[in-house]
Design a protein around this motif. Structure first.
Motif, PDB file in Angstrom:
ATOM      1  N   UNK A  55       0.821  -1.205   0.000  1.00 10.34           N
ATOM      2  CA  UNK A  55       0.000   0.000   0.000  1.00 10.34           C
ATOM      3  C   UNK A  55       0.855   1.255   0.000  1.00 10.34           C
ATOM      4  N   UNK A  56       0.391   2.250  -0.676  1.00 11.16           N
ATOM      5  CA  UNK A  56       1.098   3.512  -0.720  1.00 11.16           C
ATOM      6  C   UNK A  56       2.050   3.630  -1.889  1.00 11.16           C
ATOM      7  N   UNK A  57       2.866   4.654  -1.813  1.00  9.69           N
ATOM      8  CA  UNK A  57       3.782   4.985  -2.901  1.00  9.69           C
ATOM      9  C   UNK A  57       5.213   5.072  -2.388  1.00  9.69           C
ATOM     10  N   UNK A  58       6.134   5.060  -3.336  1.00 13.98           N
ATOM     11  CA  UNK A  58       7.548   5.257  -3.033  1.00 13.98           C
ATOM     12  C   UNK A  58       8.080   6.352  -3.951  1.00 13.98           C
ATOM     13  N   UNK A  59       9.114   7.015  -3.489  1.00 17.15           N
ATOM     14  CA  UNK A  59       9.778   8.046  -4.278  1.00 17.15           C
ATOM     15  C   UNK A  59      11.172   7.543  -4.639  1.00 17.15           C
ATOM     16  N   UNK A  70       4.770   5.325   3.402  1.00 18.63           N
ATOM     17  CA  UNK A  70       3.969   4.778   4.495  1.00 18.63           C
ATOM     18  C   UNK A  70       4.773   4.572   5.778  1.00 18.63           C
ATOM     19  N   UNK A  71       6.021   4.148   5.646  1.00 18.30           N
ATOM     20  CA  UNK A  71       6.849   3.870   6.821  1.00 18.30           C
ATOM     21  C   UNK A  71       7.854   4.981   7.110  1.00 18.30           C
ATOM     22  N   UNK A  72       8.090   5.849   6.137  1.00 16.21           N
ATOM     23  CA  UNK A  72       9.075   6.907   6.307  1.00 16.21           C
ATOM     24  C   UNK A  72      10.500   6.420   6.151  1.00 16.21           C
TER      25      UNK A  72
END
Length: 78
Positions: A55-59, A70-72
């Motif tokens: 879930x979520x995105x990455x840069x 999501x986790x930082x």
């Protein structure tokens, strides 16, 4: 007819400094091109986005480094 599409262009894992493994999907926006009578068409790659399976995105920070929103955490491609 749609002139753009989003396609999965890569899939890989990254590992954070804490040892957590994330699966990443690279998605590329493509734009359809045509020349003359539409008999010669193709797709041109545009922007890329990175989705995390959980879930979520990455840069993308570099060729091998990614930031997981999501986790930082920052993680390295393995």
């Amino acid at each position: 007819m749609d002139r753009t599409r989003i396609v999965n262009t890569d899939q890989f894992e990254v590992k954070s400094i804490t040892g957590r493994i994330y699966e990443i999907f690279e998605q590329t926006t493509q734009t359809k091109t045509s020349f003359g009578d539409d008999s010669n068409t193709g797709w041109i790659d545009g922007a890329k986005q990175y989705k995390v399976r959980s879930g979520g995105c990455a840069n993308k920070l570099s060729q091998t480094a990614f930031h997981i929103f999501a986790s930082g955490e920052d993680a390295t491609r393995i």
